[in-house]
Design a protein around this motif. Structure first.
Motif, PDB file in Angstrom:
ATOM      1  N   PHE A  19      76.212 -33.878 -12.920  1.00 43.05           N
ATOM      2  CA  PHE A  19      75.276 -33.174 -12.057  1.00 43.05           C
ATOM      3  C   PHE A  19      75.943 -32.184 -11.106  1.00 43.05           C
ATOM      4  O   PHE A  19      75.367 -31.140 -10.827  1.00 43.05           O
ATOM      5  CB  PHE A  19      74.364 -34.150 -11.302  1.00 43.05           C
ATOM      6  N   ALA A  20      77.144 -32.471 -10.641  1.00 44.05           N
ATOM      7  CA  ALA A  20      77.837 -31.464  -9.835  1.00 44.05           C
ATOM      8  C   ALA A  20      78.097 -30.222 -10.671  1.00 44.05           C
ATOM      9  O   ALA A  20      78.026 -29.097 -10.164  1.00 44.05           O
ATOM     10  CB  ALA A  20      79.145 -32.025  -9.294  1.00 44.05           C
ATOM     11  N   ILE A  21      78.355 -30.399 -11.960  1.00 40.78           N
ATOM     12  CA  ILE A  21      78.681 -29.251 -12.815  1.00 40.78           C
ATOM     13  C   ILE A  21      77.485 -28.322 -12.987  1.00 40.78           C
ATOM     14  O   ILE A  21      77.623 -27.099 -12.933  1.00 40.78           O
ATOM     15  CB  ILE A  21      79.231 -29.723 -14.188  1.00 40.78           C
ATOM     16  N   ASN A  22      76.286 -28.867 -13.146  1.00 38.09           N
ATOM     17  CA  ASN A  22      75.142 -27.974 -13.345  1.00 38.09           C
ATOM     18  C   ASN A  22      74.700 -27.314 -12.047  1.00 38.09           C
ATOM     19  O   ASN A  22      74.249 -26.163 -12.041  1.00 38.09           O
ATOM     20  CB  ASN A  22      73.972 -28.698 -14.013  1.00 38.09           C
ATOM     21  N   PHE A  23      74.847 -28.003 -10.909  1.00 38.55           N
ATOM     22  CA  PHE A  23      74.569 -27.340  -9.631  1.00 38.55           C
ATOM     23  C   PHE A  23      75.581 -26.219  -9.392  1.00 38.55           C
ATOM     24  O   PHE A  23      75.231 -25.161  -8.872  1.00 38.55           O
ATOM     25  CB  PHE A  23      74.593 -28.337  -8.476  1.00 38.55           C
ATOM     26  N   TYR A  24      76.832 -26.440  -9.801  1.00 33.85           N
ATOM     27  CA  TYR A  24      77.837 -25.388  -9.645  1.00 33.85           C
ATOM     28  C   TYR A  24      77.438 -24.145 -10.427  1.00 33.85           C
ATOM     29  O   TYR A  24      77.481 -23.018  -9.906  1.00 33.85           O
ATOM     30  CB  TYR A  24      79.210 -25.871 -10.126  1.00 33.85           C
ATOM     31  N   TYR A  25      77.027 -24.320 -11.691  1.00 35.73           N
ATOM     32  CA  TYR A  25      76.674 -23.159 -12.497  1.00 35.73           C
ATOM     33  C   TYR A  25      75.388 -22.494 -12.015  1.00 35.73           C
ATOM     34  O   TYR A  25      75.218 -21.277 -12.166  1.00 35.73           O
ATOM     35  CB  TYR A  25      76.589 -23.536 -13.975  1.00 35.73           C
ATOM     36  N   GLU A  26      74.489 -23.255 -11.417  1.00 36.89           N
ATOM     37  CA  GLU A  26      73.311 -22.644 -10.796  1.00 36.89           C
ATOM     38  C   GLU A  26      73.740 -21.734  -9.641  1.00 36.89           C
ATOM     39  O   GLU A  26      73.297 -20.576  -9.542  1.00 36.89           O
ATOM     40  CB  GLU A  26      72.378 -23.722 -10.270  1.00 36.89           C
TER      41      GLU A  26
END
Length: 373
Positions: free
Chosen positions: A314-321
């Motif tokens: 989940f940290a990874i997808n918030f980062y890409y957002e």
């Protein structure tokens, strides 16, 4: 360097911290201002998350004077008003989902996004989870062929406790639908994003809902109970223009995060507690199942290729957002997560709510917004 303001830090889930941690991974952004209506909460967040360059602001005007762009992390009923206020102040906007309690509320924000030309993004960030990226790759390669049906479930366990007090998300006037909107916004965005090119847009919806814990203690009023007036659980079935059935369950009183896609080429399953792998049971499109399910790691190519992206669920997808937001601001890059997209997903949620209220199938046509991106 893009100066970022955070509006709303939250008192329970605190989605703002996901935004903050993602910005802190980006060398071209700095959080300079935080505002929350609860006195002292912004300063507490600044200290907790070590935002050394940020000021706790006493007003939105002060926050706007210190930033170029904002993340809006407040209750659903405030999203549009805050987005409009920020756009009028000349700020780029990343607004959390769901966009608004009802879709028509979104129109003013769309208007000002167009008039100002500022970046206006909605926070539908699950599509950057590596497992979903891999699903998209396999689907686009034709591995699954014709899709027979889809089953998706999302939710949380926290509100299963009757001692959890009456929050804004349990009140229709502040949240709109409950679990249907909170989790359904991600669910329908993901399915539409992954499968629209194969299955077509959603054209029929039938839904049912239930409120499992009907009363909760009012915050700040010990012993006084208030009514929960939106759904704890929602179940709905959609049919696409291509004839595929999507089966959704959203629950805030206990759920498993999963997505299963079944087609001519077999089955693929995503498990939310293992977002860096898929379970595949593939077969010949003209034959039956002859192999056992296999757990397959997500290929390196599905992680986005950014060395700063955290390899953390989940940290990874918030980062890409956040990365998409910053690139749109600085490079003029396109984003699929526009305010128009936010309204479209909100429209699908409203159709599901209408179906549950009327206890009938709702048919969507293009004139009703059923084919909008």
């Amino acid at each position: 360097m893009v100066r970022i303001g955070i509006i709303g830090s939250g008192s329970t889930i605190g989605i703002a911290q996901n935004h903050i941690k993602a910005y802190q991974c980006c060398e071209d952004a700095v959080i300079t201002a935080v505002y929350d209506i609860a006195e002292g909460r912004a300063q507490g967040y600044i200290e907790k998350l070590e935002m050394k360059d940020a000021k706790a602001c006493s007003s939105l005007e002060e926050l706007f004077s210190l930033c170029d762009a904002v993340s809006i992390c407040t209750p659903n009923s405030t999203h549009v008003e805050l987005s409009v206020t920020a756009l009028k102040a000349g700020k780029h906007v990343l607004c959390e989902k769901p966009f608004a309690p009802v879709p028509e509320d979104c129109d003013e924000a769309l208007k000002y996004a167009k008039e100002t030309g500022k970046v206006a993004m909605i926070g539908l960030c699950y599509r950057d989870i590596p497992g979903f990226v891999y699903m998209k790759q396999l689907l686009d390669e034709g591995v699954m062929g014709r899709i027979f049906f889809v089953r998706e479930e999302q939710g949380g366990d926290r509100i299963a406790d009757p001692e959890v007090k009456l929050e804004w998300r349990m009140q229709k006037e502040l949240s709109g639908p409950g679990a249907l909107a909170d989790f359904g916004s991600h669910m329908m965005d993901i399915c539409d994003y992954l499968l629209r090119d194969i299955c077509g847009p959603i054209c029929d919806i039938t839904a049912m809902q239930d409120t499992c814990i009907k009363e909760r203690e009012i915050i700040g009023k010990p012993g006084e109970m208030g009514t929960v007036n939106n759904d704890d659980v929602a179940c709905w079935i959609c049919r696409t223009t291509g004839g595929t059935l999507y089966n959704f369950t959203a629950s805030r009183v206990g759920a498993t995060f999963m997505l299963e896609i079944v087609g001519e080429g077999g089955k693929m399953t995503f498990h939310g507690n293992r977002p860096f792998e898929l379970t595949l049971q593939l077969k010949d499109k003209n034959g039956g199942y002859s192999k056992q399910p296999e757990v397959v790691p997500v290929p390196e190519s599905c992680y986005g290729g950014d060395k700063n992206a955290p390899r953390v669920p989940f940290a990874i997808n918030f980062y890409y957002e956040i990365r998409q937001f910053l690139d749109a601001i600085q490079k003029g890059s396109d984003t699929l997560l526009t305010f128009e997209r936010g309204k479209y997903i909100q429209t699908l949620i409203q159709y599901a709510q209408d179906s549950a209220d009327r206890q009938e199938i709702v048919h969507i046509n293009e004139n009703q917004g059923g084919n909008q991106l």
